[in-house]
Scaffold this active site. Sequence first.
Site, PDB file in Angstrom:
ATOM      1  CG  HIS A 191      -4.969  -1.722  53.782  1.00 55.07           C
ATOM      2  ND1 HIS A 191      -5.661  -1.465  52.611  1.00 55.07           N
ATOM      3  CD2 HIS A 191      -3.651  -1.579  53.472  1.00 55.07           C
ATOM      4  CE1 HIS A 191      -4.792  -1.173  51.642  1.00 55.07           C
ATOM      5  NE2 HIS A 191      -3.576  -1.244  52.148  1.00 55.07           N
ATOM      6  CG  ASP A 239      -8.906  -2.553  52.111  1.00 52.73           C
ATOM      7  OD1 ASP A 239      -8.488  -2.691  50.936  1.00 52.73           O
ATOM      8  OD2 ASP A 239      -8.358  -1.805  52.940  1.00 52.73           O
TER       9      ASP A 239
END
Length: 324
Positions: A33, A137
Amino acid sequence: MASNIASLANHSQNCTKDQDVLIVMVPFPAQGHLNQLLHLSRLVSSYHLPVHYVSFSTSIRQAKFRVHGWDPITNTTPNIHFKEFPIPSTHVQSPNCSNMSKFIASTLDLSLTLREPISAFLNELSSTTRRMVIIYDSLMAWVVQDVVSIPNVEAYCFRAVSAFTTSSILWEGEGEEVNIPNGYEERIEGRGIVIKDWAPQFEILAHSSTGGFLSHCGWNSCMESITMGVPIATWPMSFDQPRNAVLVTNVLKIGIVVKDWEHCEDLVTSTKIENAVRKLMASQGGDEMRKRAMEFGKKVRESMMDGGVSRMEMDSFISYVTRH
């Protein structure tokens, strides 16, 4: 970016006041991520927009060290500013990632401690700009929930997962946890490499001698392999990886199954691995997969060029968030 990690970490404090529009990236503090939002930061900064990348100090150092394709430590990208937060002394996270479910659960728990410091930072930053754009995210939605109280903020969710000859050998692992069979390095001498630290995966996939990739099918790995036109031998482990493996093998048809998720508890024998690698690297079917993979890679790379569909989508997004 400055010439060392310390100056990068504090660069955000020296940004120009009264920016018209600035971007804040809030990644989930796990490698797959962190990597995607760091690359996105570089892309957005190329539009001459200031980008603030916020996370734990250890996560930012990891992201800089492991990023592929550019060097954020020694290269200069003045539009990217890093805001580091210390990990709370009360939180202890095991560095052992062998149990991924426990690791992700622990990381999720840790990420929740970012809510208050990030909220305070965003409130402070919002007074310096006409519009502040938060790109977070999808696993950090709870952390950024307080942005609704800041009047000049727009927030966008970034999903870091998918919507759905002679062979050389590369054995990749980290540190002392890699258990290499006795005599293995000697047997592959001259045609294989053992890397005991973080491997430059993107550069390896981009090398002309790389003809296949045995992968756990994380989305970063899939995208990098597809972009470089390299077919994949799929060995999914958890999370979104089984679906990514199906995309690679059944939909795009640029890969071969090593371990089927329906038999995820079964032991994969050396014979099965050998047969899969031979089929991928030394068969007509493997050659066809490689040809399709190269065609997909060409399309992906062209999509980011001027006039390409991905470039036009990014241009459209930037045009919208910078509107007057």
